[in-house]
Scaffold this active site. Structure first.
Site, mmCIF file in Angstrom:
data_model
loop_
_atom_site.group_PDB
_atom_site.id
_atom_site.type_symbol
_atom_site.label_atom_id
_atom_site.label_comp_id
_atom_site.label_asym_id
_atom_site.label_seq_id
_atom_site.Cartn_x
_atom_site.Cartn_y
_atom_site.Cartn_z
ATOM 1 C CG ASP A 104 -0.256 2.666 37.467
ATOM 2 O OD1 ASP A 104 -0.810 3.580 37.475
ATOM 3 O OD2 ASP A 104 0.097 1.893 38.804
ATOM 4 C CG ASP A 163 -5.170 -8.774 39.493
ATOM 5 O OD1 ASP A 163 -5.338 -7.661 40.224
ATOM 6 O OD2 ASP A 163 -4.683 -9.566 39.990
ATOM 7 C CG ASP A 165 -5.989 -11.888 34.509
ATOM 8 O OD1 ASP A 165 -5.858 -11.136 35.417
ATOM 9 O OD2 ASP A 165 -5.711 -12.969 34.642
ATOM 10 C CG ASP A 257 -2.478 -9.898 47.514
ATOM 11 O OD1 ASP A 257 -1.557 -9.842 48.339
ATOM 12 O OD2 ASP A 257 -2.723 -10.454 46.515
#
Length: 499
Positions: A104, A163, A165, A257
């Site tokens: 995005d 994610d 990282d 989540d």
């Protein structure tokens, strides 16, 4: 004036805070007892599966299911190579693995770099799908939802989310997917987080202490008792059928989540937490990034609690005990009471009561209960035990932001759906330490100062001076240290500086 205007509301406030403290104390002791019993009896939920036999059967029969791995990202300049490289290196048959990079990013140059990285792995034989959008509708939840709507996802049975990282070890799928194959009632397998930059600064060490308790105690208790806990948003494997059954990803809060996990649980699906499986990731090392993250993590659950309480109460597919666990323990005590009692009791009510001697402050509630709770919380990170005082003071400061965010979430007020992506620095800070950085202008004073913390620091300093002159219980020792903590954060001297 003090007798008529101050004492009655202060007495009520003390009674409310005492009740909240006892509630939190009982919850902490209960979870500690459960964790100890589970460990002594060897009853951790994930150890009840014969994982070695499951993996051996999977390898012998070559019956590998199709797995989709989603990597949502937004302007992740420092870490996109790490996450894509780690995921593409997972041990799993190439024809049974689809890696979906959901980018995005608004930076066109960065988009081109991410796409180039995906093409590099495609040339190595990995099935990588690079997906972009023209908008950020729904933020992360919207990206994940649109990713699941692709035609090639129809062949997949499970979906893994990392994610940008996160860097999973190559055996991640081998150690998680067999759980789902063995138990058809299982919807989610959640791994633990391992922080690669925990030693970067004092703030990251203190974050490690808080999150270690969350994984070692809270997640383990939920997995072992109700087979329910909050999905951490990453480092987890979902059964696609369960996501569909729960209604898919929703963007009505900033904790998509947790929203999905609660809805799936109400449909009767079960979760398992694998405590010995760790996935490397990064802690926010700047105070600005950490503050935005904590706002989202505190506001979102309160907002979700407001929206789902009625649905949970009238759900007929789960037991009364599970409803009680979700409403009282999971939401009310851990997501709301824990923040309120930390700030309002220890940073507002107790200091005010020191200046009003007519009000009786029960010492066991004000001293012994928080001391016990603190020791229970810190027992999960023994290597940082010497930082316990700093952790207490910093958590009290952060409880100011968390309490405010919780109130915003409960009221559905302004900033309730504010989503600021947590800044990741990757290896940038290590590189900068070896290379002389270019000279930059100093940050403006207004950007560095946090006036709300400075005001709290002045208030506590005033009460400390009052206690030194008129008090008899030496509470000024705590007040001076807590005041210093607020001042330290107020002048921006916490975390690392990227300027």
């Amino acid at each position: 004036m003090r007798v008529t205007l101050v004492i009655p509301p202060l007495t009520v406030a003390i009674c409310i805070c005492v009740v909240m403290s006892v509630m939190m104390f009982i919850e902490r002791v209960y979870m500690t007892v459960v964790v100890i019993l589970v460990k002594i009896m060897g009853k951790k939920k994930y150890t009840q599966y014969k994982l070695d036999a499951l993996k051996e059967d999977l390898e012998q029969n070559r019956s590998y299911p199709m797995v989709l791995v989603q990597i949502p990202m937004y302007n992740e300049k420092e870490v996109y190579k790490l996450s894509i490289g780690s995921v593409c290196s997972l041990k799993w048959p190439a024809d049974c693995l689809v890696v979906q990079v959901l980018d995005d990013s608004t930076n066109e140059v960065l988009r081109a770099l991410v796409e180039l990285e995906c093409k590099k792995w495609i040339e190595r034989g990995v099935n990588v799908k690079y997906e972009t959008r023209n908008n950020r509708n729904g933020y992360k939840a919207g990206a994940l939802r649109e990713g699941l709507n692709k035609d090639y996802v129809n062949d997949c049975e499970f979906v893994v989310i990392f994610d940008a990282d996160f860097q999973p070890d190559e055996d991640f799928l081998v150690r998680t997917v067999p759980f789902l194959l063995d138990n058809q009632e299982l919807a989610l397998v959640q791994a633990r987080w391992k922080f690669v930059n925990a030693d970067e600064c004092l703030m990251t060490r203190l974050q490690e202490m808080s999150l270690a308790y969350h994984f070692v105690v809270e997640q383990e208790v939920g997995s072992s008792t109700c087979q329910f806990f909050g999905f951490n948003g990453t480092a987890g494997v979902w059964r696609l059928k369960a996501i569909e059954d729960a209604g898919g990803w929703k963007d009505r809060t900033t904790v998509e989540d947790m929203d999905l996990a609660v809805r799936a649980s109400l449909k009767g699906w079960k979760f398992v937490f694998v405590g010995d499986l760790e996935v490397k990731n990064e802690l926010p090392s700047t105070f600005k990034a950490y503050r935005f993250q904590q706002h989202r993590w505190s506001c979102g659950p309160a907002n979700l609690f407001r929206k789902m309480t009625k649905e949970i109460i009238f759900c007929e597919r789960v037991s009364a005990w599970k409803k009680f666990h979700v409403i009282y323990a999971f939401f009310f005590v851990r997501k709301i009471i824990a923040h309120w009692v930390t700030f309002f009791f220890y940073c507002v009510v107790i200091p005010i009561s020191i200046m009003v001697p007519e009000v009786h402050l029960p010492k066991p509630i004000a001293i012994y209960i928080p001391a016990t709770i603190t020791l229970l919380n810190s027992s999960c990170t023994l290597r940082s035990l010497h930082l316990l005082v700093f952790w207490i003071l910093f958590e009290n400061v952060m409880s100011f932001h968390r309490s405010k965010a919780t109130i915003i979430g409960l009221l559905g007020a302004n900033r309730v759906n504010e989503w600021v992506v947590t800044e990741k620095l990757g290896n940038a800070t290590k590189q900068k330490s070896n290379i002389q950085p270019p000279r930059k202008k100093r940050s403006r004073l207004g950007e560095r100062l946090h006036f709300s913390e400075l005001i709290m620091g002045l208030f506590l300093l005033y009460v400390a001076c009052y206690d030194i002159i008129f008090g008899k219980d030496h509470m000024f020792v705590y007040l001076l240290m807590q005041s210093g903590a607020f001042f330290t954060v107020g002048v921006g001297y916490v975390g690392i500086s990227t300027n």
